[in-house]
Design a protein around this motif. Structure first.
Motif, PDB file in Angstrom:
ATOM      1  N   GLY A  77      72.454  37.391  46.946  1.00  0.00           N
ATOM      2  CA  GLY A  77      71.643  37.791  48.268  1.00  0.00           C
ATOM      3  C   GLY A  77      70.524  37.085  48.532  1.00  0.00           C
ATOM      4  N   SER A  78      69.782  37.307  46.728  1.00  0.00           N
ATOM      5  CA  SER A  78      68.719  36.478  46.411  1.00  0.00           C
ATOM      6  C   SER A  78      68.167  35.027  47.297  1.00  0.00           C
ATOM      7  N   ALA A  79      69.175  34.260  47.073  1.00  0.00           N
ATOM      8  CA  ALA A  79      69.420  33.061  46.865  1.00  0.00           C
ATOM      9  C   ALA A  79      69.137  32.518  48.580  1.00  0.00           C
ATOM     10  N   LEU A  80      69.877  33.652  48.994  1.00  0.00           N
ATOM     11  CA  LEU A  80      69.433  33.084  50.939  1.00  0.00           C
ATOM     12  C   LEU A  80      68.516  34.029  51.414  1.00  0.00           C
ATOM     13  N   LEU A  81      68.508  34.908  51.244  1.00  0.00           N
ATOM     14  CA  LEU A  81      67.579  36.458  51.562  1.00  0.00           C
ATOM     15  C   LEU A  81      65.880  35.755  51.517  1.00  0.00           C
ATOM     16  N   LEU A  82      65.748  35.719  50.168  1.00  0.00           N
ATOM     17  CA  LEU A  82      63.964  35.740  49.679  1.00  0.00           C
ATOM     18  C   LEU A  82      63.302  34.120  50.910  1.00  0.00           C
ATOM     19  N   THR A  83      62.558  34.533  51.033  1.00  0.00           N
ATOM     20  CA  THR A  83      62.033  33.215  51.873  1.00  0.00           C
ATOM     21  C   THR A  83      60.238  32.904  51.842  1.00  0.00           C
ATOM     22  N   GLU A  84      60.175  32.251  51.811  1.00  0.00           N
ATOM     23  CA  GLU A  84      58.457  31.860  51.219  1.00  0.00           C
ATOM     24  C   GLU A  84      57.167  33.035  51.643  1.00  0.00           C
ATOM     25  N   ASP A  85      57.722  33.688  52.808  1.00  0.00           N
ATOM     26  CA  ASP A  85      57.078  34.835  52.838  1.00  0.00           C
ATOM     27  C   ASP A  85      57.493  36.211  52.071  1.00  0.00           C
ATOM     28  N   SER A  86      58.724  36.309  51.604  1.00  0.00           N
ATOM     29  CA  SER A  86      58.991  37.430  50.323  1.00  0.00           C
ATOM     30  C   SER A  86      57.597  36.963  48.932  1.00  0.00           C
ATOM     31  N   ARG A  87      57.332  38.420  48.877  1.00  0.00           N
ATOM     32  CA  ARG A  87      56.302  38.551  48.186  1.00  0.00           C
ATOM     33  C   ARG A  87      57.013  38.294  46.136  1.00  0.00           C
ATOM     34  N   PHE A  88      56.679  37.550  46.296  1.00  0.00           N
ATOM     35  CA  PHE A  88      58.395  37.234  44.711  1.00  0.00           C
ATOM     36  C   PHE A  88      57.046  36.188  43.959  1.00  0.00           C
ATOM     37  N   PRO A  89      56.693  36.800  43.114  1.00  0.00           N
ATOM     38  CA  PRO A  89      57.414  37.453  41.787  1.00  0.00           C
ATOM     39  C   PRO A  89      56.699  38.988  41.739  1.00  0.00           C
ATOM     40  N   GLY A  90      56.892  39.384  42.551  1.00  0.00           N
ATOM     41  CA  GLY A  90      56.704  41.269  43.017  1.00  0.00           C
ATOM     42  C   GLY A  90      57.465  41.408  43.206  1.00  0.00           C
ATOM     43  N   PRO A  91      57.615  42.721  43.889  1.00  0.00           N
ATOM     44  CA  PRO A  91      59.477  43.487  43.594  1.00  0.00           C
ATOM     45  C   PRO A  91      60.225  42.672  43.839  1.00  0.00           C
ATOM     46  N   TRP A  92      60.087  41.643  44.712  1.00  0.00           N
ATOM     47  CA  TRP A  92      61.658  41.585  45.191  1.00  0.00           C
ATOM     48  C   TRP A  92      62.511  40.650  44.331  1.00  0.00           C
ATOM     49  N   ALA A  93      61.402  39.883  43.118  1.00  0.00           N
ATOM     50  CA  ALA A  93      62.282  39.796  41.590  1.00  0.00           C
ATOM     51  C   ALA A  93      62.919  40.432  41.220  1.00  0.00           C
ATOM     52  N   ALA A  94      62.764  41.802  41.054  1.00  0.00           N
ATOM     53  CA  ALA A  94      63.602  42.493  40.268  1.00  0.00           C
ATOM     54  C   ALA A  94      64.727  42.494  40.394  1.00  0.00           C
ATOM     55  N   VAL A  95      65.255  41.628  41.856  1.00  0.00           N
ATOM     56  CA  VAL A  95      66.673  41.564  42.919  1.00  0.00           C
ATOM     57  C   VAL A  95      67.308  40.787  41.686  1.00  0.00           C
ATOM     58  N   PRO A  96      66.469  39.118  41.912  1.00  0.00           N
ATOM     59  CA  PRO A  96      67.647  38.633  40.967  1.00  0.00           C
ATOM     60  C   PRO A  96      67.492  38.874  39.839  1.00  0.00           C
ATOM     61  N   VAL A  97      66.704  39.349  38.570  1.00  0.00           N
ATOM     62  CA  VAL A  97      66.918  39.782  37.569  1.00  0.00           C
ATOM     63  C   VAL A  97      67.864  40.839  36.976  1.00  0.00           C
ATOM     64  N   LEU A  98      67.845  41.973  37.567  1.00  0.00           N
ATOM     65  CA  LEU A  98      68.498  42.994  38.118  1.00  0.00           C
ATOM     66  C   LEU A  98      70.359  42.243  38.578  1.00  0.00           C
ATOM     67  N   GLY A  99      70.256  41.591  38.670  1.00  0.00           N
ATOM     68  CA  GLY A  99      71.305  40.385  38.759  1.00  0.00           C
ATOM     69  C   GLY A  99      71.832  40.164  38.226  1.00  0.00           C
ATOM     70  N   ALA A 100      71.202  39.172  37.345  1.00  0.00           N
ATOM     71  CA  ALA A 100      71.556  38.459  36.250  1.00  0.00           C
ATOM     72  C   ALA A 100      71.710  39.237  34.845  1.00  0.00           C
ATOM     73  N   ALA A 101      70.858  40.629  34.580  1.00  0.00           N
ATOM     74  CA  ALA A 101      71.165  41.464  34.317  1.00  0.00           C
ATOM     75  C   ALA A 101      72.476  42.226  33.512  1.00  0.00           C
ATOM     76  N   LEU A 102      72.848  42.683  34.713  1.00  0.00           N
ATOM     77  CA  LEU A 102      73.915  43.171  35.178  1.00  0.00           C
ATOM     78  C   LEU A 102      75.345  42.386  34.682  1.00  0.00           C
ATOM     79  N   MET A 103      75.199  40.765  35.270  1.00  0.00           N
ATOM     80  CA  MET A 103      76.291  40.088  34.537  1.00  0.00           C
ATOM     81  C   MET A 103      75.959  39.678  33.112  1.00  0.00           C
ATOM     82  N   LEU A 104      74.967  39.546  32.449  1.00  0.00           N
ATOM     83  CA  LEU A 104      74.936  38.994  30.711  1.00  0.00           C
ATOM     84  C   LEU A 104      75.571  40.438  30.207  1.00  0.00           C
ATOM     85  N   ALA A 105      75.073  41.452  30.456  1.00  0.00           N
ATOM     86  CA  ALA A 105      75.619  42.636  29.860  1.00  0.00           C
ATOM     87  C   ALA A 105      76.459  43.312  29.925  1.00  0.00           C
ATOM     88  N   PHE A 106      77.530  42.436  31.351  1.00  0.00           N
ATOM     89  CA  PHE A 106      78.583  43.764  31.606  1.00  0.00           C
ATOM     90  C   PHE A 106      79.646  42.522  31.965  1.00  0.00           C
TER      91      PHE A 106
END
Length: 188
Positions: A77-106
């Motif tokens: 979803g991050s790859a598809l929905l984040l755009t150049e206008d997204s505040r990255f690495p601000g709050p939106w960076a938490a989405v793919p980081v959380l996704g990676a953490a879930l995949m690694l943890a479980f």
């Protein structure tokens, strides 16, 4: 681990807060700053501590599979929905980081379609080469951006050039990995 985890957690929170503050007005600075990005690595360090203490071992394979699927969906979803206008690495960076953490943890001992997909040979290979591929993509795509900014390309032509350069980075990556592997094997 408790003291270390606490220190890392404080760094993660401070860095994330700084990233949120800087990502709006100072986007380019925030994107390349270690201080606004270190929290992403810190999440991985915290995860390593939690997993090392057995904290992510709970849950049935089916529940773990759903958490892996959620993680994969967050990254996709991050790859598809984040755009150049997204505040990255601000709050939106938490989405793919959380996704990676879930995949690694479980991911270990998870069941379900997402886990099965990640166990395929194609995904396993991509995981093995991803870091060196990441290193190769930057200079190649900087070249792309320089060409596109100086040339009036249509959207289709720019996409085609991007696809070609994507494949070029893959080829450079494969060659580099084989050279490194041969070099390593020769000196072992």
């Amino acid at each position: 681990p408790t003291v270390l985890g606490t220190v890392i957690a404080v760094v993660v929170l401070a860095s994330f807060g700084w990233a949120v503050l800087r990502s709006g007005e100072y986007h380019a600075e925030a994107y390349f700053s270690t201080f606004t990005r270190i929290w992403e690595l810190g999440v991985g360090a915290l995860l390593a501590i939690v997993v090392g203490l057995g904290g992510a071992a709970a849950g049935s394979p089916r529940v773990r599979g759903w958490l892996v699927a959620l993680g994969l969906a967050l990254i996709a979803g991050s790859a598809l929905l984040l755009t150049e206008d997204s505040r990255f690495p601000g709050p939106w960076a938490a989405v793919p980081v959380l996704g990676a953490a879930l995949m690694l943890a479980f991911g270990a001992r998870a069941a379900g379609p997402a886990s099965g997909l990640l166990r395929t040979r194609a995904f396993q290979y991509t995981g093995q080469v991803s870091y060196s591929w990441y290193l190769w993509h930057f200079p190649v795509f900087i070249f792309l951006f320089a060409v596109v900014q100086r040339t009036a390309l249509t959207t289709l032509a720019a996409f085609a050039l991007g696809l070609v350069l994507f494949l070029v980075t893959l080829l450079l990556n494969i060659v580099a990995l084989r050279v490194v592997k041969k070099y390593r094997e020769a000196y072992e």
